[in-house]
Structures are given as structure tokens and as C-alpha cells.
Design a protein around this motif. Structure first.
Motif, mmCIF file in Angstrom:
data_model
loop_
_atom_site.group_PDB
_atom_site.id
_atom_site.type_symbol
_atom_site.label_atom_id
_atom_site.label_comp_id
_atom_site.label_asym_id
_atom_site.label_seq_id
_atom_site.Cartn_x
_atom_site.Cartn_y
_atom_site.Cartn_z
ATOM 1 N N ALA A 29 0.821 -1.212 0.000
ATOM 2 C CA ALA A 29 0.000 0.000 0.000
ATOM 3 C C ALA A 29 0.855 1.264 0.000
ATOM 4 O O ALA A 29 0.555 2.229 -0.716
ATOM 5 C CB ALA A 29 -0.934 -0.009 1.205
ATOM 6 N N ILE A 30 1.925 1.276 0.786
ATOM 7 C CA ILE A 30 2.784 2.462 0.854
ATOM 8 C C ILE A 30 3.502 2.687 -0.472
ATOM 9 O O ILE A 30 3.629 3.820 -0.951
ATOM 10 C CB ILE A 30 3.791 2.339 2.010
ATOM 11 N N GLN A 31 3.969 1.615 -1.099
ATOM 12 C CA GLN A 31 4.627 1.759 -2.396
ATOM 13 C C GLN A 31 3.682 2.330 -3.448
ATOM 14 O O GLN A 31 4.104 3.053 -4.357
ATOM 15 C CB GLN A 31 5.162 0.400 -2.856
ATOM 16 N N GLY A 32 2.405 2.004 -3.322
ATOM 17 C CA GLY A 32 1.437 2.468 -4.312
ATOM 18 C C GLY A 32 0.786 3.795 -3.980
ATOM 19 O O GLY A 32 -0.076 4.267 -4.736
ATOM 20 N N LEU A 33 1.179 4.429 -2.865
ATOM 21 C CA LEU A 33 0.530 5.662 -2.431
ATOM 22 C C LEU A 33 0.603 6.789 -3.464
ATOM 23 O O LEU A 33 -0.418 7.446 -3.732
ATOM 24 C CB LEU A 33 1.107 6.124 -1.096
ATOM 25 N N PRO A 34 1.757 7.068 -4.081
ATOM 26 C CA PRO A 34 1.787 8.149 -5.087
ATOM 27 C C PRO A 34 0.784 7.931 -6.218
ATOM 28 O O PRO A 34 0.059 8.861 -6.601
ATOM 29 C CB PRO A 34 3.234 8.129 -5.583
ATOM 30 N N ASP A 35 0.731 6.714 -6.753
ATOM 31 C CA ASP A 35 -0.219 6.446 -7.836
ATOM 32 C C ASP A 35 -1.657 6.535 -7.338
ATOM 33 O O ASP A 35 -2.548 6.984 -8.071
ATOM 34 C CB ASP A 35 0.036 5.067 -8.440
ATOM 35 N N LEU A 36 -1.898 6.100 -6.107
ATOM 36 C CA LEU A 36 -3.233 6.192 -5.539
ATOM 37 C C LEU A 36 -3.719 7.639 -5.522
ATOM 38 O O LEU A 36 -4.904 7.911 -5.700
ATOM 39 C CB LEU A 36 -3.235 5.617 -4.115
ATOM 40 N N LEU A 37 -2.793 8.572 -5.326
ATOM 41 C CA LEU A 37 -3.134 9.990 -5.258
ATOM 42 C C LEU A 37 -2.939 10.722 -6.586
ATOM 43 O O LEU A 37 -3.013 11.939 -6.639
ATOM 44 C CB LEU A 37 -2.323 10.671 -4.156
ATOM 45 N N GLY A 38 -2.673 9.964 -7.651
ATOM 46 C CA GLY A 38 -2.658 10.572 -8.971
ATOM 47 C C GLY A 38 -1.306 10.901 -9.553
ATOM 48 O O GLY A 38 -1.231 11.660 -10.537
ATOM 49 N N ALA A 39 -0.225 10.345 -9.011
ATOM 50 C CA ALA A 39 1.107 10.665 -9.530
ATOM 51 C C ALA A 39 1.291 10.206 -10.972
ATOM 52 O O ALA A 39 2.061 10.806 -11.723
ATOM 53 C CB ALA A 39 2.181 10.035 -8.634
ATOM 54 N N SER A 40 0.594 9.154 -11.377
ATOM 55 C CA SER A 40 0.729 8.658 -12.750
ATOM 56 C C SER A 40 -0.324 9.239 -13.678
ATOM 57 O O SER A 40 -0.365 8.905 -14.869
ATOM 58 C CB SER A 40 0.642 7.127 -12.775
ATOM 59 N N ASP A 41 -1.166 10.122 -13.161
ATOM 60 C CA ASP A 41 -2.196 10.753 -13.982
ATOM 61 C C ASP A 41 -1.557 11.763 -14.922
ATOM 62 O O ASP A 41 -0.674 12.520 -14.533
ATOM 63 C CB ASP A 41 -3.220 11.449 -13.075
ATOM 64 N N ASP A 42 -2.006 11.791 -16.164
ATOM 65 C CA ASP A 42 -1.429 12.683 -17.170
ATOM 66 C C ASP A 42 -2.559 13.339 -17.962
ATOM 67 O O ASP A 42 -3.272 12.668 -18.703
ATOM 68 C CB ASP A 42 -0.512 11.898 -18.102
ATOM 69 N N ASP A 43 -2.727 14.649 -17.775
ATOM 70 C CA ASP A 43 -3.800 15.348 -18.491
ATOM 71 C C ASP A 43 -3.290 16.088 -19.724
ATOM 72 O O ASP A 43 -3.967 16.985 -20.241
ATOM 73 C CB ASP A 43 -4.519 16.318 -17.549
#
Length: 308
Positions: free
Chosen positions: A80-94
Motif C-alpha cells: 500500500a505504501i509503495q502504491g501511495l503516489p499512484d493512488l493519489l494521482g502521480a501517474s495521472d497525465d492530463d
């Protein structure tokens, strides 16, 4: 991202390179005000109880100045901690998104912290999406609470009282027939839930395929259609183009916001076409604009399938 072990907890402090409000990004994962797997406390901390490939986890996330602080407990804490950035949109690209309507442009200017997060977990999004098929939200959320509290496990760590981790695929397959009536699940949704539980591990690959390929993989299972696949895609991999066609309210809400009157799914598809491949992003901006469709009649009365 700094990560440390503190006793039984895994803790991280992360400084995102973008504006983010964890409450806003994580709210799509909440299933009603009484969701036993999602809580917001008085300090503004979002608590999530989840399944992971490594086991159950409780994740607590809050904004602290220009950092996001996350704490996790349970066997799935590291995952869960490793995935926290992506969970909050770090991999989102607009990149390439253009607001073709003034209301969308206005909403985007007002909500620069809106991100499409990726949980990386198909199962936890798929179960409630199936429960929400063709019923009112109150009906679905009641069944979700019953399912989590009866067949999930208490959230690990210092989670708020009454929090439960959703049941695993193995636990769902083991639920006796009579218990399905007690949690209020009708035959069609029950068959779909058991079907996905039998192939749950293979369906997790949808979050790796992403996009249309990921949604198509989900739709190979009987009982999973366009609407359900889109609901999962929006949460599991932050799909910017996954539109929940077939939703009872969506077309009417978007039509009223952009045109001032109700529309159907055919018109919705045409109206959103200029936003492809980021149609869901446009919808999220509209939802955050605060525009509400007027009510013209009584609400549907929830049905109760439970047998006592």
C-alpha cells in the motif's frame, strides 16, 4: 518518498510535485456515508481498509503542509505504501486535455488539485461496482456494509472503530447460499460476483493492461458490462476515458450541466466525443462544478432483498 518502519506501521512522507487533496482524490472509493472500508476523521485523515496481493491493510493518508503523510498496518502495508503516489494521482497525465465548454474550463480552474488516482487493485473496486448494478445507491451500500462486516475482517492497526477489510475472493466463494439473502443480494448480482471471484487473480491484470484492453478483459466475465467495467477502470487504474454509459443519472446530469436539459446515452456519447481520450476527466470536472440537475419527481424507493 521517505519510507520508514515505526513499530508495526509502515510510514511515509511524500512531497508531490502537483497540487493534491487526498480527500478529493480518494472520495470515489467511498461507498456511502457508512462505508466500513472508508472513513474521514476530524483531522482530515482518510482511512482505507483494503485487500492487497500480500493481505489485508489499513491505510491512513492526510495532507501535512506541502507533504502527504501515509501510514499503513497489516500484511499489505508495504504494498500500500509503495502504491501511495499512484493512488493519489502521480501517474495521472492530463496532457492534451482541452476544455471545450466554459463550465468545464471554470471547474478546472477552480479544482487544480483534482487528480485521477490508481489504486492498482481491481477486486476492491469490482465487488462494490457489481453490487451497484441496476439498484439504488442506498440498496447497494447497505449490501456492501453487510458483506464487509459479515465476511470481511476487522481492519488491522489503529483503524477507527467499525472498519472492516472487504472480503477476499476466497471468502466470497465460501459464503453459504442462505447468507446471500441475509446481505440482500439478488440472483443476478450474486452470479456476477461469484463469477468474478472465481477468476479474480486473472482479472487483476486489467490494471496492467489499462485502457480499452483492461476494460475488455473485465467484460469477458458474464455479468460485467460497459458500466461495471468503467466504474472499475476509473478507480483501479485512473482511466481518463472510462465513461459509465448506462448509468441512471450520468447522461441527465451532464446534459443538464452543459445544455440545460436531459439527454440520453447516445447524445452523451456525441457530447463527450471532443474530450476523447479523456472523457472521464471532463465528467469529473463537471461533477466538481457543483451544478445539480433539478429533481422532477419522487426518488426511487430502495428495495430490500434480505431474508430474516
Amino acid at each position: 518518498m521517505l519510507r520508514v518502519d515505526v513499530g508495526a506501521a509502515v510510514v511515509t512522507s511524500w512531497r508531490p510535485a502537483f497540487d493534491v487533496d487526498p480527500v478529493v482524490v480518494l472520495r470515489p472509493h467511498r461507498r456511502g456515508h457508512g462505508d466500513p472500508a472508508w472513513r474521514l476523521d476530524a483531522r482530515g485523515t482518510v482511512w482505507r481498509a483494503c485487500t492487497t496481493p500480500a493481505g489485508a491493510v489499513t491505510l491512513a493518508v492526510r495532507r501535512a503542509g506541502d507533504h502527504v503523510r501515509g501510514s499503513a498496518w497489516g500484511p499489505g502495508a508495504e504494498w500500500a505504501i509503495q502504491g501511495l503516489p499512484d493512488l493519489l494521482g502521480a501517474s495521472d497525465d492530463d496532457t492534451g486535455f482541452v476544455a471545450h465548454h466554459p463550465l468545464v474550463a471554470q471547474a478546472r480552474a477552480l479544482r487544480p488539485d483534482l487528480r485521477l488516482g490508481s489504486s492498482g487493485r481491481v477486486w476492491d473496486a469490482l465487488v462494490p461496482a457489481i453490487l451497484e448494478q441496476k439498484v439504488t445507491g442506498k440498496e447497494a451500500w447497505r449490501t456492501w456494509r453487510e458483506l464487509c462486516c459479515r465476511f470481511g475482517e476487522p481492519a488491522p492497526g489503529p483503524a477507527p472503530e467499525g472498519m472492516f477489510v472487504p472480503p477476499t475472493p476466497e471468502r466470497v466463494r465460501a459464503v453459504p447460499d442462505w447468507e446471500w439473502h441475509r446481505v440482500g443480494l439478488d440472483g443476478g448480482r450474486r452470479r456476477a460476483l461469484l463469477a468474478v471471484a472465481s477468476v479474480a487473480n486473472r482479472l487483476e491484470r486489467a490494471a496492467e493492461l489499462r485502457g480499452v484492453r483492461g476494460r475488455d478483459l473485465l467484460r469477458r466475465v458474464p455479468g460485467i458490462g460497459v458500466w461495471t467495467a468503467a466504474e472499475v477502470a476509473q478507480r483501479a487504474w485512473g482511466d481518463p476515458d472510462a465513461v459509465s454509459f448506462g448509468d441512471f443519472h450520468l447522461a441527465k446530469t451532464v446534459g443538464w450541466a452543459l445544455l440545460g436539459h436531459d439527454i440520453d446515452d447516445v447524445e452523451l456519447r456525441e457530447l463527450l466525443e471532443p474530450y476523447a481520450p479523456q472523457r472521464q476527466r471532463a465528467i469529473r470536472y463537471l461533477e466538481g462544478s457543483g451544478v445539480k440537475r433539478p429533481r422532477f419527481g419522487p426518488r426511487y424507493s430502495p428495495r430490500d432483498y434480505r431474508a430474516f
